[in-house]
Enzyme design. Structure first.
Site, PDB file in Angstrom:
ATOM      1  N   ALA A 290      11.096 -27.484 -18.299  1.00  0.00           N
ATOM      2  CA  ALA A 290      11.231 -26.763 -19.564  1.00  0.00           C
ATOM      3  C   ALA A 290      12.309 -27.400 -20.436  1.00  0.00           C
ATOM      4  O   ALA A 290      13.272 -27.981 -19.939  1.00  0.00           O
ATOM      5  CB  ALA A 290      11.577 -25.305 -19.279  1.00  0.00           C
TER       6      ALA A 290
ATOM      7  N   GLN B  39       4.271 -30.294 -18.537  1.00  0.00           N
ATOM      8  CA  GLN B  39       5.540 -29.574 -18.524  1.00  0.00           C
ATOM      9  C   GLN B  39       5.379 -28.163 -17.967  1.00  0.00           C
ATOM     10  O   GLN B  39       4.511 -27.409 -18.391  1.00  0.00           O
ATOM     11  CB  GLN B  39       6.053 -29.511 -19.977  1.00  0.00           C
ATOM     12  N   CYS B  40       6.195 -27.826 -16.952  1.00  0.00           N
ATOM     13  CA  CYS B  40       6.311 -26.437 -16.498  1.00  0.00           C
ATOM     14  C   CYS B  40       7.791 -26.136 -16.331  1.00  0.00           C
ATOM     15  O   CYS B  40       8.630 -26.923 -16.767  1.00  0.00           O
ATOM     16  CB  CYS B  40       5.510 -26.185 -15.221  1.00  0.00           C
ATOM     17  N   SER B  41       8.151 -25.040 -15.717  1.00  0.00           N
ATOM     18  CA  SER B  41       9.561 -24.639 -15.714  1.00  0.00           C
ATOM     19  C   SER B  41      10.473 -25.686 -15.079  1.00  0.00           C
ATOM     20  O   SER B  41      11.526 -26.012 -15.616  1.00  0.00           O
ATOM     21  CB  SER B  41       9.735 -23.283 -15.035  1.00  0.00           C
TER      22      SER B  41
END
EC number: 3.1.3.48
Length: 405
Positions: free
Chosen positions: A105, A247-249
Protein backbone atom coordinates in the site's frame (compact mmCIF):
# COMPACT_ATOMS: atom_id res chain seq x y z
CA UNK A 1 -12.10 -21.10 -31.59
CA UNK A 2 -10.62 -22.59 -28.44
CA UNK A 3 -9.30 -26.12 -28.37
CA UNK A 4 -11.77 -27.88 -26.10
CA UNK A 5 -9.62 -30.99 -25.82
CA UNK A 6 -6.74 -29.03 -24.28
CA UNK A 7 -9.09 -27.17 -21.92
CA UNK A 8 -10.71 -30.49 -21.05
CA UNK A 9 -7.41 -32.01 -19.91
CA UNK A 10 -6.63 -29.01 -17.71
CA UNK A 11 -10.15 -29.02 -16.30
CA UNK A 12 -10.00 -32.73 -15.44
CA UNK A 13 -6.59 -32.43 -13.81
CA UNK A 14 -7.46 -29.42 -11.65
CA UNK A 15 -10.98 -30.54 -10.79
CA UNK A 16 -9.92 -33.99 -9.58
CA UNK A 17 -6.95 -32.54 -7.71
CA UNK A 18 -9.28 -30.13 -5.93
CA UNK A 19 -11.66 -33.01 -5.11
CA UNK A 20 -8.81 -35.13 -3.71
CA UNK A 21 -7.42 -32.30 -1.56
CA UNK A 22 -10.89 -31.77 -0.07
CA UNK A 23 -11.49 -35.50 0.35
CA UNK A 24 -8.21 -35.92 2.25
CA UNK A 25 -8.51 -32.64 4.21
CA UNK A 26 -4.93 -31.68 3.39
CA UNK A 27 -5.09 -27.99 2.43
CA UNK A 28 -3.21 -27.05 5.58
CA UNK A 29 -0.63 -29.81 5.20
CA UNK A 30 0.09 -28.88 1.57
CA UNK A 31 0.57 -25.23 2.49
CA UNK A 32 2.88 -26.20 5.34
CA UNK A 33 5.02 -28.17 2.88
CA UNK A 34 5.02 -25.29 0.39
CA UNK A 35 6.27 -22.97 3.15
CA UNK A 36 9.01 -25.43 4.14
CA UNK A 37 10.13 -25.96 0.53
CA UNK A 38 10.07 -22.19 -0.13
CA UNK A 39 12.14 -21.46 2.99
CA UNK A 40 14.67 -24.18 2.10
CA UNK A 41 14.93 -22.80 -1.44
CA UNK A 42 15.44 -19.29 -0.07
CA UNK A 43 18.36 -20.32 2.15
CA UNK A 44 19.85 -22.65 -0.47
CA UNK A 45 19.92 -19.82 -3.02
CA UNK A 46 21.01 -17.29 -0.39
CA UNK A 47 18.15 -14.88 -1.04
CA UNK A 48 19.00 -12.12 1.41
CA UNK A 49 16.81 -9.26 2.67
CA UNK A 50 19.60 -6.99 3.96
CA UNK A 51 18.71 -3.87 1.92
CA UNK A 52 15.26 -3.61 3.45
CA UNK A 53 16.72 -4.08 6.93
CA UNK A 54 19.17 -1.19 6.68
CA UNK A 55 18.53 1.58 9.20
CA UNK A 56 17.91 4.09 6.39
CA UNK A 57 15.29 1.85 4.76
CA UNK A 58 13.49 -0.05 7.47
CA UNK A 59 10.88 2.71 7.99
CA UNK A 60 9.94 2.37 4.31
CA UNK A 61 8.66 -1.18 4.80
CA UNK A 62 4.98 -1.98 5.39
CA UNK A 63 3.86 -4.15 8.34
CA UNK A 64 7.35 -5.61 8.64
CA UNK A 65 7.32 -7.15 5.14
CA UNK A 66 10.88 -7.01 3.80
CA UNK A 67 11.56 -7.87 0.12
CA UNK A 68 14.40 -9.93 -1.31
CA UNK A 69 17.54 -8.05 -2.39
CA UNK A 70 18.08 -9.85 -5.70
CA UNK A 71 14.98 -8.50 -7.47
CA UNK A 72 14.43 -5.16 -5.75
CA UNK A 73 13.24 -2.23 -7.81
CA UNK A 74 16.03 0.34 -7.49
CA UNK A 75 15.11 4.01 -7.85
CA UNK A 76 17.36 6.86 -8.90
CA UNK A 77 19.03 8.23 -5.76
CA UNK A 78 17.56 11.47 -4.39
CA UNK A 79 18.28 13.65 -1.38
CA UNK A 80 15.25 12.22 0.43
CA UNK A 81 16.08 8.65 -0.60
CA UNK A 82 19.85 8.43 -1.12
CA UNK A 83 19.82 4.62 -1.44
CA UNK A 84 16.98 4.63 -3.99
CA UNK A 85 15.05 2.07 -1.92
CA UNK A 86 11.40 1.17 -2.35
CA UNK A 87 9.62 -1.90 -1.00
CA UNK A 88 8.86 -3.39 -4.42
CA UNK A 89 9.98 -6.52 -6.27
CA UNK A 90 10.31 -7.33 -9.97
CA UNK A 91 8.71 -10.75 -10.48
CA UNK A 92 9.87 -12.13 -13.83
CA UNK A 93 8.63 -15.39 -15.33
CA UNK A 94 10.77 -15.69 -18.48
CA UNK A 95 9.50 -19.19 -19.27
CA UNK A 96 6.14 -17.63 -20.18
CA UNK A 97 7.35 -14.12 -21.07
CA UNK A 98 5.47 -12.39 -18.24
CA UNK A 99 6.53 -9.99 -15.52
CA UNK A 100 5.07 -7.85 -12.75
CA UNK A 101 6.13 -5.41 -10.07
CA UNK A 102 4.76 -6.40 -6.64
CA UNK A 103 4.42 -3.78 -3.93
CA UNK A 104 2.38 -2.81 -0.88
CA UNK A 105 0.00 0.00 0.00
CA UNK A 106 1.03 3.60 -0.60
CA UNK A 107 2.01 5.16 2.72
CA UNK A 108 2.01 8.95 3.13
CA UNK A 109 5.76 9.79 3.08
CA UNK A 110 6.52 7.06 0.52
CA UNK A 111 4.01 8.21 -2.14
CA UNK A 112 6.55 10.33 -4.10
CA UNK A 113 8.79 7.25 -4.40
CA UNK A 114 5.85 5.17 -5.59
CA UNK A 115 5.23 7.61 -8.44
CA UNK A 116 8.97 7.75 -9.12
CA UNK A 117 8.84 3.98 -9.61
CA UNK A 118 5.82 4.20 -11.94
CA UNK A 119 7.58 6.89 -13.99
CA UNK A 120 11.01 5.25 -14.16
CA UNK A 121 9.66 1.76 -14.82
CA UNK A 122 7.17 3.00 -17.45
CA UNK A 123 4.53 0.76 -15.89
CA UNK A 124 1.44 0.50 -18.13
CA UNK A 125 -0.99 -0.39 -15.33
CA UNK A 126 -1.54 -0.41 -11.57
CA UNK A 127 -3.84 -3.06 -10.09
CA UNK A 128 -4.95 -2.00 -6.59
CA UNK A 129 -6.28 -4.98 -4.61
CA UNK A 130 -7.09 -3.26 -1.33
CA UNK A 131 -9.48 -0.79 0.22
CA UNK A 132 -8.32 2.47 1.79
CA UNK A 133 -9.85 1.22 5.07
CA UNK A 134 -10.46 -2.44 5.95
CA UNK A 135 -12.44 -3.30 9.10
CA UNK A 136 -11.72 0.13 10.51
CA UNK A 137 -7.97 -0.11 9.86
CA UNK A 138 -6.44 2.44 7.48
CA UNK A 139 -4.56 0.54 4.79
CA UNK A 140 -3.65 3.09 2.13
CA UNK A 141 -3.19 6.84 1.99
CA UNK A 142 -4.61 8.76 -0.94
CA UNK A 143 -2.09 8.72 -3.78
CA UNK A 144 -4.16 9.45 -6.92
CA UNK A 145 -6.88 11.93 -7.97
CA UNK A 146 -10.45 10.71 -7.53
CA UNK A 147 -11.78 12.22 -10.76
CA UNK A 148 -10.96 14.38 -13.78
CA UNK A 149 -11.48 17.61 -11.83
CA UNK A 150 -8.75 16.85 -9.32
CA UNK A 151 -4.96 17.13 -9.58
CA UNK A 152 -2.39 16.05 -7.01
CA UNK A 153 1.31 16.71 -6.57
CA UNK A 154 3.79 14.47 -4.75
CA UNK A 155 7.32 15.84 -4.73
CA UNK A 156 8.22 16.59 -8.35
CA UNK A 157 5.41 14.38 -9.72
CA UNK A 158 2.15 15.93 -10.92
CA UNK A 159 -0.72 13.43 -11.15
CA UNK A 160 -3.84 14.18 -13.20
CA UNK A 161 -6.86 12.02 -14.02
CA UNK A 162 -7.75 11.95 -17.73
CA UNK A 163 -10.58 9.41 -17.55
CA UNK A 164 -12.71 7.96 -14.76
CA UNK A 165 -15.17 5.05 -14.90
CA UNK A 166 -16.93 3.37 -11.95
CA UNK A 167 -18.63 -0.03 -12.34
CA UNK A 168 -19.87 -1.68 -9.15
CA UNK A 169 -16.73 -3.39 -7.83
CA UNK A 170 -14.32 -1.57 -10.17
CA UNK A 171 -12.92 1.93 -10.42
CA UNK A 172 -10.88 2.71 -13.52
CA UNK A 173 -8.73 5.80 -14.03
CA UNK A 174 -6.39 6.84 -16.78
CA UNK A 175 -3.72 8.76 -14.89
CA UNK A 176 -0.98 10.98 -16.26
CA UNK A 177 2.30 11.42 -14.40
CA UNK A 178 4.24 14.57 -15.31
CA UNK A 179 7.77 15.67 -14.47
CA UNK A 180 8.63 18.91 -16.23
CA UNK A 181 7.97 18.34 -19.93
CA UNK A 182 7.95 14.53 -19.65
CA UNK A 183 4.71 12.59 -19.19
CA UNK A 184 3.70 8.97 -18.72
CA UNK A 185 0.18 7.54 -18.76
CA UNK A 186 -0.82 4.61 -16.57
CA UNK A 187 -4.10 2.68 -16.31
CA UNK A 188 -5.24 2.41 -12.68
CA UNK A 189 -7.70 -0.37 -11.68
CA UNK A 190 -9.10 -0.47 -8.15
CA UNK A 191 -11.02 -3.56 -7.00
CA UNK A 192 -13.64 -3.16 -4.26
CA UNK A 193 -14.70 -6.14 -2.18
CA UNK A 194 -11.42 -8.01 -1.62
CA UNK A 195 -9.86 -7.41 1.78
CA UNK A 196 -7.46 -9.28 4.04
CA UNK A 197 -10.49 -10.83 5.72
CA UNK A 198 -12.58 -12.05 2.81
CA UNK A 199 -12.47 -13.39 -0.75
CA UNK A 200 -14.42 -12.03 -3.72
CA UNK A 201 -17.08 -13.98 -5.58
CA UNK A 202 -16.12 -15.59 -8.87
CA UNK A 203 -18.51 -13.30 -10.77
CA UNK A 204 -17.03 -10.16 -9.17
CA UNK A 205 -13.44 -11.21 -9.72
CA UNK A 206 -14.00 -12.09 -13.38
CA UNK A 207 -16.01 -8.90 -13.96
CA UNK A 208 -13.01 -6.94 -12.64
CA UNK A 209 -10.52 -9.01 -14.61
CA UNK A 210 -12.44 -8.82 -17.89
CA UNK A 211 -13.05 -5.09 -17.53
CA UNK A 212 -9.31 -4.54 -17.27
CA UNK A 213 -8.97 -6.13 -20.69
CA UNK A 214 -11.82 -4.07 -22.14
CA UNK A 215 -11.06 -0.63 -20.72
CA UNK A 216 -7.39 -0.08 -21.38
CA UNK A 217 -4.17 -1.64 -22.51
CA UNK A 218 -3.74 -5.35 -21.78
CA UNK A 219 -2.80 -5.85 -18.16
CA UNK A 220 0.32 -7.76 -19.09
CA UNK A 221 2.99 -6.39 -21.33
CA UNK A 222 5.19 -9.13 -22.75
CA UNK A 223 8.65 -8.91 -21.23
CA UNK A 224 10.97 -6.70 -23.20
CA UNK A 225 14.67 -7.39 -23.46
CA UNK A 226 16.35 -4.43 -21.80
CA UNK A 227 19.89 -5.62 -22.51
CA UNK A 228 20.44 -3.41 -25.58
CA UNK A 229 18.87 -0.29 -24.07
CA UNK A 230 20.93 -0.83 -20.93
CA UNK A 231 24.08 -1.17 -23.04
CA UNK A 232 23.58 2.17 -24.80
CA UNK A 233 22.27 4.07 -21.76
CA UNK A 234 23.60 3.85 -18.24
CA UNK A 235 20.61 3.86 -15.90
CA UNK A 236 20.88 5.07 -12.33
CA UNK A 237 17.90 2.87 -11.50
CA UNK A 238 16.49 -0.51 -12.48
CA UNK A 239 16.13 -0.31 -16.31
CA UNK A 240 12.48 0.23 -17.36
CA UNK A 241 10.66 -3.09 -17.14
CA UNK A 242 7.34 -1.87 -18.57
CA UNK A 243 5.81 -4.20 -15.98
CA UNK A 244 2.33 -3.72 -14.47
CA UNK A 245 2.28 -2.96 -10.74
CA UNK A 246 0.22 -5.30 -8.55
CA UNK A 247 -0.56 -3.80 -5.16
CA UNK A 248 -2.13 -5.05 -1.92
CA UNK A 249 -1.61 -4.07 1.71
CA UNK A 250 1.84 -5.69 2.10
CA UNK A 251 2.53 -6.78 -1.47
CA UNK A 252 1.92 -10.34 -0.28
CA UNK A 253 -0.85 -12.90 -0.53
CA UNK A 254 -3.48 -11.02 -2.55
CA UNK A 255 -0.86 -10.04 -5.11
CA UNK A 256 0.25 -13.67 -5.29
CA UNK A 257 -3.30 -14.95 -5.80
CA UNK A 258 -3.96 -12.42 -8.56
CA UNK A 259 -0.69 -13.15 -10.36
CA UNK A 260 -1.17 -16.94 -10.30
CA UNK A 261 -4.73 -16.62 -11.64
CA UNK A 262 -3.59 -14.18 -14.30
CA UNK A 263 -0.74 -16.46 -15.39
CA UNK A 264 -2.97 -19.54 -15.59
CA UNK A 265 -5.70 -17.74 -17.54
CA UNK A 266 -3.12 -16.47 -20.02
CA UNK A 267 -1.63 -19.97 -20.38
CA UNK A 268 -5.11 -21.37 -21.05
CA UNK A 269 -6.10 -18.60 -23.48
CA UNK A 270 -2.89 -18.98 -25.46
CA UNK A 271 -2.87 -22.80 -25.31
CA UNK A 272 0.61 -22.90 -23.81
CA UNK A 273 1.89 -26.28 -22.67
CA UNK A 274 2.38 -26.27 -18.90
CA UNK A 275 1.97 -28.53 -15.88
CA UNK A 276 -0.88 -26.27 -14.63
CA UNK A 277 0.12 -27.09 -11.06
CA UNK A 278 -1.21 -24.30 -8.86
CA UNK A 279 1.13 -25.38 -6.06
CA UNK A 280 4.17 -25.12 -8.36
CA UNK A 281 3.17 -21.56 -9.28
CA UNK A 282 2.70 -20.76 -5.60
CA UNK A 283 6.33 -21.76 -5.06
CA UNK A 284 7.43 -19.66 -8.06
CA UNK A 285 5.71 -16.57 -6.67
CA UNK A 286 7.19 -17.22 -3.22
CA UNK A 287 10.64 -17.18 -4.82
CA UNK A 288 9.96 -13.67 -6.16
CA UNK A 289 8.38 -12.01 -3.15
CA UNK A 290 9.01 -12.59 0.54
CA UNK A 291 5.91 -12.73 2.78
CA UNK A 292 3.63 -13.97 -0.02
CA UNK A 293 2.38 -17.17 1.64
CA UNK A 294 -1.27 -17.98 0.92
CA UNK A 295 -3.95 -19.10 3.35
CA UNK A 296 -5.85 -22.35 2.75
CA UNK A 297 -8.85 -20.30 1.60
CA UNK A 298 -6.80 -18.28 -0.89
CA UNK A 299 -5.23 -21.49 -2.22
CA UNK A 300 -8.67 -23.03 -2.75
CA UNK A 301 -9.91 -19.78 -4.30
CA UNK A 302 -7.40 -20.13 -7.17
CA UNK A 303 -8.78 -23.60 -7.96
CA UNK A 304 -12.32 -22.26 -7.85
CA UNK A 305 -11.57 -19.41 -10.27
CA UNK A 306 -9.66 -21.49 -12.83
CA UNK A 307 -12.09 -24.46 -12.80
CA UNK A 308 -15.07 -22.13 -13.23
CA UNK A 309 -13.24 -20.15 -15.91
CA UNK A 310 -12.74 -23.26 -18.06
CA UNK A 311 -16.28 -24.46 -17.36
CA UNK A 312 -17.62 -21.08 -18.49
CA UNK A 313 -15.75 -21.45 -21.78
CA UNK A 314 -17.12 -24.98 -22.28
CA UNK A 315 -20.33 -25.46 -20.32
CA UNK A 316 -20.60 -29.13 -21.34
CA UNK A 317 -17.56 -29.92 -19.18
CA UNK A 318 -19.70 -29.63 -16.04
CA UNK A 319 -20.98 -33.15 -16.79
CA UNK A 320 -17.49 -34.49 -16.10
CA UNK A 321 -17.44 -33.45 -12.45
CA UNK A 322 -19.56 -36.38 -11.19
CA UNK A 323 -17.31 -38.82 -13.09
CA UNK A 324 -14.18 -37.23 -11.63
CA UNK A 325 -15.69 -37.57 -8.15
CA UNK A 326 -16.40 -41.24 -8.87
CA UNK A 327 -12.80 -41.79 -9.91
CA UNK A 328 -11.44 -39.84 -6.93
CA UNK A 329 -13.27 -42.31 -4.68
CA UNK A 330 -11.13 -45.11 -6.16
CA UNK A 331 -7.86 -43.31 -5.35
CA UNK A 332 -6.28 -44.37 -2.07
CA UNK A 333 -6.51 -42.04 0.92
CA UNK A 334 -3.48 -39.86 1.49
CA UNK A 335 -1.47 -40.15 4.70
CA UNK A 336 -1.09 -36.49 5.70
CA UNK A 337 1.81 -37.39 8.00
CA UNK A 338 3.71 -38.87 5.05
CA UNK A 339 5.74 -36.08 3.44
CA UNK A 340 6.25 -38.07 0.25
CA UNK A 341 2.47 -38.45 -0.15
CA UNK A 342 1.79 -34.75 0.41
CA UNK A 343 4.56 -33.67 -1.96
CA UNK A 344 2.82 -35.50 -4.80
CA UNK A 345 0.27 -32.66 -4.72
CA UNK A 346 3.06 -30.10 -5.16
CA UNK A 347 5.53 -31.59 -7.64
CA UNK A 348 3.95 -31.80 -11.13
CA UNK A 349 5.80 -34.98 -12.15
CA UNK A 350 4.70 -36.98 -9.12
CA UNK A 351 0.93 -36.73 -9.50
CA UNK A 352 -0.90 -39.70 -7.97
CA UNK A 353 -3.58 -40.19 -10.64
CA UNK A 354 -3.07 -42.67 -13.48
CA UNK A 355 -4.69 -40.81 -16.37
CA UNK A 356 -5.24 -43.91 -18.50
CA UNK A 357 -6.95 -45.72 -15.63
CA UNK A 358 -9.07 -42.62 -14.96
CA UNK A 359 -10.05 -42.37 -18.63
CA UNK A 360 -11.11 -46.02 -18.75
CA UNK A 361 -13.29 -45.65 -15.66
CA UNK A 362 -14.98 -42.49 -16.94
CA UNK A 363 -15.55 -44.06 -20.34
CA UNK A 364 -17.10 -47.12 -18.68
CA UNK A 365 -19.43 -44.99 -16.55
CA UNK A 366 -20.53 -43.01 -19.58
CA UNK A 367 -21.09 -46.17 -21.60
CA UNK A 368 -23.26 -47.59 -18.82
CA UNK A 369 -25.23 -44.37 -18.68
CA UNK A 370 -25.93 -44.58 -22.42
CA UNK A 371 -26.84 -48.24 -22.09
CA UNK A 372 -29.38 -47.39 -19.39
CA UNK A 373 -30.88 -44.63 -21.54
CA UNK A 374 -31.23 -46.99 -24.50
CA UNK A 375 -32.79 -49.84 -22.53
CA UNK A 376 -36.36 -48.81 -23.26
CA UNK A 377 -35.60 -47.83 -26.83
CA UNK A 378 -33.95 -50.93 -28.32
CA UNK A 379 -34.83 -54.53 -28.99
CA UNK A 380 -33.72 -57.42 -26.80
CA UNK A 381 -31.26 -58.45 -29.51
CA UNK A 382 -29.68 -54.97 -29.52
CA UNK A 383 -29.42 -55.04 -25.72
CA UNK A 384 -27.48 -58.31 -25.86
CA UNK A 385 -25.14 -56.71 -28.39
CA UNK A 386 -24.67 -53.59 -26.24
CA UNK A 387 -23.96 -55.68 -23.15
CA UNK A 388 -21.34 -57.66 -25.03
CA UNK A 389 -19.75 -54.36 -26.04
CA UNK A 390 -19.70 -53.31 -22.40
CA UNK A 391 -17.94 -56.56 -21.43
CA UNK A 392 -15.32 -55.98 -24.13
CA UNK A 393 -15.02 -52.32 -23.26
CA UNK A 394 -14.13 -52.92 -19.61
CA UNK A 395 -10.70 -54.16 -20.60
CA UNK A 396 -9.92 -52.42 -23.85
CA UNK A 397 -12.06 -49.40 -24.64
CA UNK A 398 -11.23 -45.81 -23.79
CA UNK A 399 -12.99 -42.65 -24.87
CA UNK A 400 -10.84 -40.12 -26.68
CA UNK A 401 -12.95 -37.28 -25.33
CA UNK A 402 -15.69 -37.00 -22.73
CA UNK A 403 -17.46 -33.87 -23.88
CA UNK A 404 -20.89 -34.17 -25.44
CA UNK A 405 -21.14 -37.78 -24.24
Amino acid sequence: MTNIREDENIFMFLCEKWILINKNHIWNRINQRINIIADFDRYQRARTISEGQRTENIHRNIYGAVPYDYNLVNLTSTQRNPLGYINASVAEFPEIGRHYIITGAAQDTQIPFFWQMVFEQKSPAIVMLLEDVELGIEKSDKYFPNNTREELKFGIYDITCKEFVKRNILEYRLLEVSVGNETHQVHHYKFHGWTEFNLPKYEDFMAFYNTMKEVGVPLLAVMKNNCMSSFFKKYHHTPPTNAPIIQCSTGGARCGVFIIIDILINLIDNRIKNSYSIEWWMLKVRSKRNHSALTNQQHSFIYDIIIKYIRTRHNQLRHLEKYLEAHANTVRMIDSTNTEDVDKFIKPRDWIVDFDERDRLIGKLQFRKRLKIEKDQVSEQKLVHLKSQLHLFQDTYKYESYVLQ
